[in-house]
Design a protein around this motif. Sequence first.
Motif, PDB file in Angstrom:
ATOM      1  N   ARG A 119       0.815  -1.210   0.000  1.00  5.13           N
ATOM      2  CA  ARG A 119       0.000   0.000   0.000  1.00  5.13           C
ATOM      3  C   ARG A 119       0.853   1.266   0.000  1.00  5.13           C
ATOM      4  NH1 ARG A 119      -3.979  -2.114   4.795  1.00  5.13           N
ATOM      5  NH2 ARG A 119      -5.728  -2.861   3.515  1.00  5.13           N
ATOM      6  N   ARG A 120       1.884   1.289   0.810  1.00  5.73           N
ATOM      7  CA  ARG A 120       2.617   2.529   1.063  1.00  5.73           C
ATOM      8  C   ARG A 120       3.810   2.733   0.133  1.00  5.73           C
ATOM      9  NH1 ARG A 120       2.825   1.622   7.626  1.00  5.73           N
ATOM     10  NH2 ARG A 120       0.564   1.491   7.936  1.00  5.73           N
ATOM     11  N   GLY A 121       4.377   1.632  -0.354  1.00  5.45           N
ATOM     12  CA  GLY A 121       5.594   1.774  -1.131  1.00  5.45           C
ATOM     13  C   GLY A 121       5.586   1.122  -2.495  1.00  5.45           C
ATOM     14  N   VAL A 122       5.230  -0.162  -2.540  1.00  2.43           N
ATOM     15  CA  VAL A 122       5.410  -0.941  -3.764  1.00  2.43           C
ATOM     16  C   VAL A 122       4.476  -0.482  -4.878  1.00  2.43           C
ATOM     17  CG1 VAL A 122       5.297  -3.246  -4.778  1.00  2.43           C
ATOM     18  CG2 VAL A 122       6.262  -2.933  -2.486  1.00  2.43           C
ATOM     19  N   MET A 123       3.176  -0.400  -4.604  1.00  2.00           N
ATOM     20  CA  MET A 123       2.239  -0.024  -5.667  1.00  2.00           C
ATOM     21  C   MET A 123       2.374   1.450  -6.071  1.00  2.00           C
ATOM     22  SD  MET A 123       1.126  -2.811  -6.612  1.00  2.00           S
ATOM     23  CE  MET A 123       1.171  -4.491  -5.947  1.00  2.00           C
ATOM     24  N   PRO A 124       2.620   2.376  -5.153  1.00  2.00           N
ATOM     25  CA  PRO A 124       2.954   3.730  -5.616  1.00  2.00           C
ATOM     26  C   PRO A 124       4.189   3.751  -6.504  1.00  2.00           C
ATOM     27  CG  PRO A 124       2.291   3.797  -3.319  1.00  2.00           C
ATOM     28  CD  PRO A 124       2.387   2.342  -3.685  1.00  2.00           C
ATOM     29  N   ARG A 125       5.156   2.873  -6.220  1.00  2.00           N
ATOM     30  CA  ARG A 125       6.347   2.797  -7.075  1.00  2.00           C
ATOM     31  C   ARG A 125       5.976   2.255  -8.460  1.00  2.00           C
ATOM     32  NH1 ARG A 125      11.893   1.346  -7.199  1.00  2.00           N
ATOM     33  NH2 ARG A 125      12.321   0.929  -9.390  1.00  2.00           N
ATOM     34  N   VAL A 126       5.003   1.361  -8.542  1.00  3.79           N
ATOM     35  CA  VAL A 126       4.548   0.863  -9.845  1.00  3.79           C
ATOM     36  C   VAL A 126       4.061   2.024 -10.701  1.00  3.79           C
ATOM     37  CG1 VAL A 126       2.748  -0.492 -11.000  1.00  3.79           C
ATOM     38  CG2 VAL A 126       3.999  -1.466  -9.052  1.00  3.79           C
ATOM     39  N   ALA A 127       3.236   2.881 -10.113  1.00  2.00           N
ATOM     40  CA  ALA A 127       2.758   4.051 -10.852  1.00  2.00           C
ATOM     41  C   ALA A 127       3.921   4.970 -11.220  1.00  2.00           C
ATOM     42  CB  ALA A 127       1.733   4.811 -10.013  1.00  2.00           C
ATOM     43  N   HIS A 128       4.860   5.129 -10.290  1.00  2.46           N
ATOM     44  CA  HIS A 128       6.017   5.992 -10.546  1.00  2.46           C
ATOM     45  C   HIS A 128       6.864   5.460 -11.685  1.00  2.46           C
ATOM     46  CE1 HIS A 128       9.268   8.772  -9.905  1.00  2.46           C
ATOM     47  NE2 HIS A 128      10.112   7.800  -9.617  1.00  2.46           N
ATOM     48  N   ASN A 129       6.976   4.129 -11.801  1.00  2.00           N
ATOM     49  CA  ASN A 129       7.735   3.558 -12.913  1.00  2.00           C
ATOM     50  C   ASN A 129       7.218   4.086 -14.251  1.00  2.00           C
ATOM     51  OD1 ASN A 129       9.437   2.018 -11.304  1.00  2.00           O
ATOM     52  ND2 ASN A 129       8.252   0.133 -11.527  1.00  2.00           N
ATOM     53  N   PHE A 130       5.898   4.090 -14.408  1.00  2.00           N
ATOM     54  CA  PHE A 130       5.325   4.573 -15.669  1.00  2.00           C
ATOM     55  C   PHE A 130       5.522   6.076 -15.833  1.00  2.00           C
ATOM     56  CE2 PHE A 130       2.962   0.558 -15.318  1.00  2.00           C
ATOM     57  CZ  PHE A 130       3.126   0.082 -16.609  1.00  2.00           C
ATOM     58  N   ARG A 131       5.323   6.832 -14.778  1.00  2.00           N
ATOM     59  CA  ARG A 131       5.469   8.285 -14.884  1.00  2.00           C
ATOM     60  C   ARG A 131       6.922   8.673 -15.163  1.00  2.00           C
ATOM     61  NH1 ARG A 131       0.601  10.054 -13.883  1.00  2.00           N
ATOM     62  NH2 ARG A 131      -0.627   9.302 -12.101  1.00  2.00           N
ATOM     63  N   PHE A 132       7.842   8.025 -14.475  1.00  2.00           N
ATOM     64  CA  PHE A 132       9.250   8.377 -14.652  1.00  2.00           C
ATOM     65  C   PHE A 132       9.693   8.166 -16.089  1.00  2.00           C
ATOM     66  CE2 PHE A 132      13.651   7.151 -15.112  1.00  2.00           C
ATOM     67  CZ  PHE A 132      14.313   8.196 -14.492  1.00  2.00           C
ATOM     68  N   PHE A 133       9.432   6.980 -16.650  1.00  2.00           N
ATOM     69  CA  PHE A 133       9.932   6.698 -17.995  1.00  2.00           C
ATOM     70  C   PHE A 133       9.167   7.477 -19.061  1.00  2.00           C
ATOM     71  CE2 PHE A 133      11.821   3.057 -15.740  1.00  2.00           C
ATOM     72  CZ  PHE A 133      13.125   3.220 -16.162  1.00  2.00           C
ATOM     73  N   ALA A 134       7.898   7.808 -18.782  1.00  2.00           N
ATOM     74  CA  ALA A 134       7.175   8.689 -19.698  1.00  2.00           C
ATOM     75  C   ALA A 134       7.833  10.059 -19.743  1.00  2.00           C
ATOM     76  CB  ALA A 134       5.717   8.815 -19.259  1.00  2.00           C
ATOM     77  N   ASP A 135       8.186  10.585 -18.580  1.00  2.00           N
ATOM     78  CA  ASP A 135       8.814  11.908 -18.518  1.00  2.00           C
ATOM     79  C   ASP A 135      10.239  11.880 -19.066  1.00  2.00           C
ATOM     80  OD1 ASP A 135       6.508  12.863 -17.395  1.00  2.00           O
ATOM     81  OD2 ASP A 135       7.254  12.803 -15.332  1.00  2.00           O
ATOM     82  N   TRP A 136      10.965  10.785 -18.779  1.00  2.00           N
ATOM     83  CA  TRP A 136      12.344  10.685 -19.271  1.00  2.00           C
ATOM     84  C   TRP A 136      12.364  10.622 -20.787  1.00  2.00           C
ATOM     85  CZ3 TRP A 136      16.253  11.293 -15.846  1.00  2.00           C
ATOM     86  CH2 TRP A 136      17.561  11.118 -16.328  1.00  2.00           C
ATOM     87  N   LEU A 137      11.373   9.946 -21.366  1.00  2.00           N
ATOM     88  CA  LEU A 137      11.272   9.875 -22.824  1.00  2.00           C
ATOM     89  C   LEU A 137      11.221  11.269 -23.441  1.00  2.00           C
ATOM     90  CD1 LEU A 137      10.640   8.432 -25.545  1.00  2.00           C
ATOM     91  CD2 LEU A 137       8.227   8.461 -24.837  1.00  2.00           C
ATOM     92  N   LEU A 138      10.484  12.174 -22.818  1.00  2.00           N
ATOM     93  CA  LEU A 138      10.289  13.509 -23.396  1.00  2.00           C
ATOM     94  C   LEU A 138      11.541  14.364 -23.320  1.00  2.00           C
ATOM     95  CD1 LEU A 138       6.689  14.319 -22.143  1.00  2.00           C
ATOM     96  CD2 LEU A 138       7.409  13.374 -24.350  1.00  2.00           C
ATOM     97  N   LYS A 139      12.474  14.012 -22.449  1.00  2.00           N
ATOM     98  CA  LYS A 139      13.713  14.786 -22.368  1.00  2.00           C
ATOM     99  C   LYS A 139      14.938  13.997 -22.833  1.00  2.00           C
ATOM    100  CE  LYS A 139      14.452  13.810 -17.426  1.00  2.00           C
ATOM    101  NZ  LYS A 139      14.561  14.424 -16.067  1.00  2.00           N
ATOM    102  N   LEU A 140      14.694  12.836 -23.424  1.00  2.00           N
ATOM    103  CA  LEU A 140      15.794  11.989 -23.888  1.00  2.00           C
ATOM    104  C   LEU A 140      16.457  12.622 -25.109  1.00  2.00           C
ATOM    105  CD1 LEU A 140      17.204   9.171 -23.595  1.00  2.00           C
ATOM    106  CD2 LEU A 140      15.516   8.317 -25.232  1.00  2.00           C
ATOM    107  N   GLU A 141      17.697  13.000 -24.958  1.00  2.00           N
ATOM    108  CA  GLU A 141      18.414  13.594 -26.084  1.00  2.00           C
ATOM    109  C   GLU A 141      19.907  13.569 -25.808  1.00  2.00           C
ATOM    110  OE1 GLU A 141      17.380  17.661 -26.627  1.00  2.00           O
ATOM    111  OE2 GLU A 141      17.902  18.257 -24.587  1.00  2.00           O
ATOM    112  N   HIS A 142      20.659  13.718 -26.863  1.00  2.00           N
ATOM    113  CA  HIS A 142      22.113  13.862 -26.792  1.00  2.00           C
ATOM    114  C   HIS A 142      22.472  15.084 -27.620  1.00  2.00           C
ATOM    115  CE1 HIS A 142      26.398  13.176 -27.319  1.00  2.00           C
ATOM    116  NE2 HIS A 142      26.342  12.145 -26.487  1.00  2.00           N
ATOM    117  N   GLU A 143      23.238  15.957 -27.055  1.00  2.00           N
ATOM    118  CA  GLU A 143      23.589  17.178 -27.767  1.00  2.00           C
ATOM    119  C   GLU A 143      24.349  16.848 -29.054  1.00  2.00           C
ATOM    120  OE1 GLU A 143      26.006  21.396 -26.967  1.00  2.00           O
ATOM    121  OE2 GLU A 143      25.718  19.931 -25.349  1.00  2.00           O
ATOM    122  N   ASP A 144      23.960  17.471 -30.168  1.00  2.00           N
ATOM    123  CA  ASP A 144      24.689  17.282 -31.418  1.00  2.00           C
ATOM    124  C   ASP A 144      26.135  17.743 -31.254  1.00  2.00           C
ATOM    125  OD1 ASP A 144      22.351  16.412 -32.500  1.00  2.00           O
ATOM    126  OD2 ASP A 144      22.018  18.148 -33.799  1.00  2.00           O
TER     127      ASP A 144
END
Length: 487
Positions: free
Chosen positions: A108-133
Amino acid sequence: MTEHTLTVAGVAVDTRHWIGGRRVASAETFTDVSPIDGSVIGEISRGTALEAAAAVAAAKAAFPAWAATSRAERARILHAVADGVEKRIEELSIVETTDNGALLRSHRRGVMPRVAHNFRFFADWLLKLEHEDFETRGHTNHVSWDPAGPSVLITPWNAPLMLATWKVAPALAAGNTVVLKPAEWSPLTASLLADIAAEAGLPAGVLNVVQGYGSEIGDALTSHPDVRRISFTGSVPTARRIAESAAGNLTPLSLELGGKSPLLVFADADLDLAVDLAVEQYDNAGQVCLAATRFLVEESVAEEFTRRFVEKAATLAQGDPRHETTDIGPNIHPRQLEKIDAFVQRALAAGARAVIGGHRKDTQYYAPTLLTDVAQDSEIVQEEVFGPVLTLQTFSTEEEAVRLANDTRFGLAATLATADAERAERVTAQLVAGTVWVNCFFVRDLQAPFGGSRHSGVGREGGTWSFDFYCDVKNTVTAPNGWKNHG
């Protein structure tokens, strides 16, 4: 309710596979049993090579459209999945506790909130994923991450949904389609995840869930020529079989394979902190790959450390994981309990001494155990038990501590307790481990690299490392002034 639906603590769970956006039943089933009391939860569709092939085919068919979906839209859907998880945290928690025996309060307090965070984190990381030219003799280099293709994700039973989504989220964010194969001892929350993903708008075939025994469907998944990535968390012997199966197609692998991690306690450490860290290793009934199961304690404080540890461990409540006051629940399966006890009894027969524990409590629970008088080359020191069993050895010098810490075939993690910052820097530089904690334990950030050395695994995941694995990383080099003027 239908013949393919279980009711688990009031929650409806479909027992069929999820393939191509629809439920698919198998001709045969396997029995899912709760580790809390050994009761039968129900019968689960038992996949074969036929269902495995259908799931890969569905993932292959869905891949072009999902790969072409914009980053922003993929991220939006992953956030919608996270929303769905958060709405069902209570349901997911009680189902997973029933299925794998981990503490309900932790879910309740840690594991399942982390499940939701897994999706949010990688969704947000995708939007800033880049390498400077960057420039090379006037030419422009541009790095991009291209979706690789259908990915097979094989996940363990000790933290089923959290560890599954640690793989599913970055794979989907990367633009890959997924075939998820959950552990047969804890399959239920993977089925609920399929429902949540569909409700969030994930297109059919992008996520597929196939249940069953790895020995029966594993090779059909890992040897399939249309699979482009395989990620596995589990045992070394199983990883070897997967690697052999994948070798024919040169399918890239990510492997996280457990460990035999040390906790080094120096005489200058805060002993109360060190004892707290040590007792924490009984978390999830010792079924944690990162657990520091080998205590290495400086001789001058070993007796006091042991006394305080025994006192602290005696305050732990072991029992029904659904109760708020429980600290240690059951082990996952009678077969696992037998394996744990066999390790301990062989160690005792070889001369080890049980300071606490050293025996089963009943058919589901193993007493928290601490063994001393163990040799460095003994089985109990060298092999992963995956239960509430810890060992204690002493050292007299920093050099000896490092030598003992590194003297196994594993290298997943290490924990260090010391008040000397310079010592911490010296020792951590020498430890063979993917993660080192200094005066803390289990502090993890998804942007950090995670993985093991030696037999603890292959590769790193987390942040950009996950996208590096789930994508084909491309560099495009463009010459200067090479364009025709079409104006």
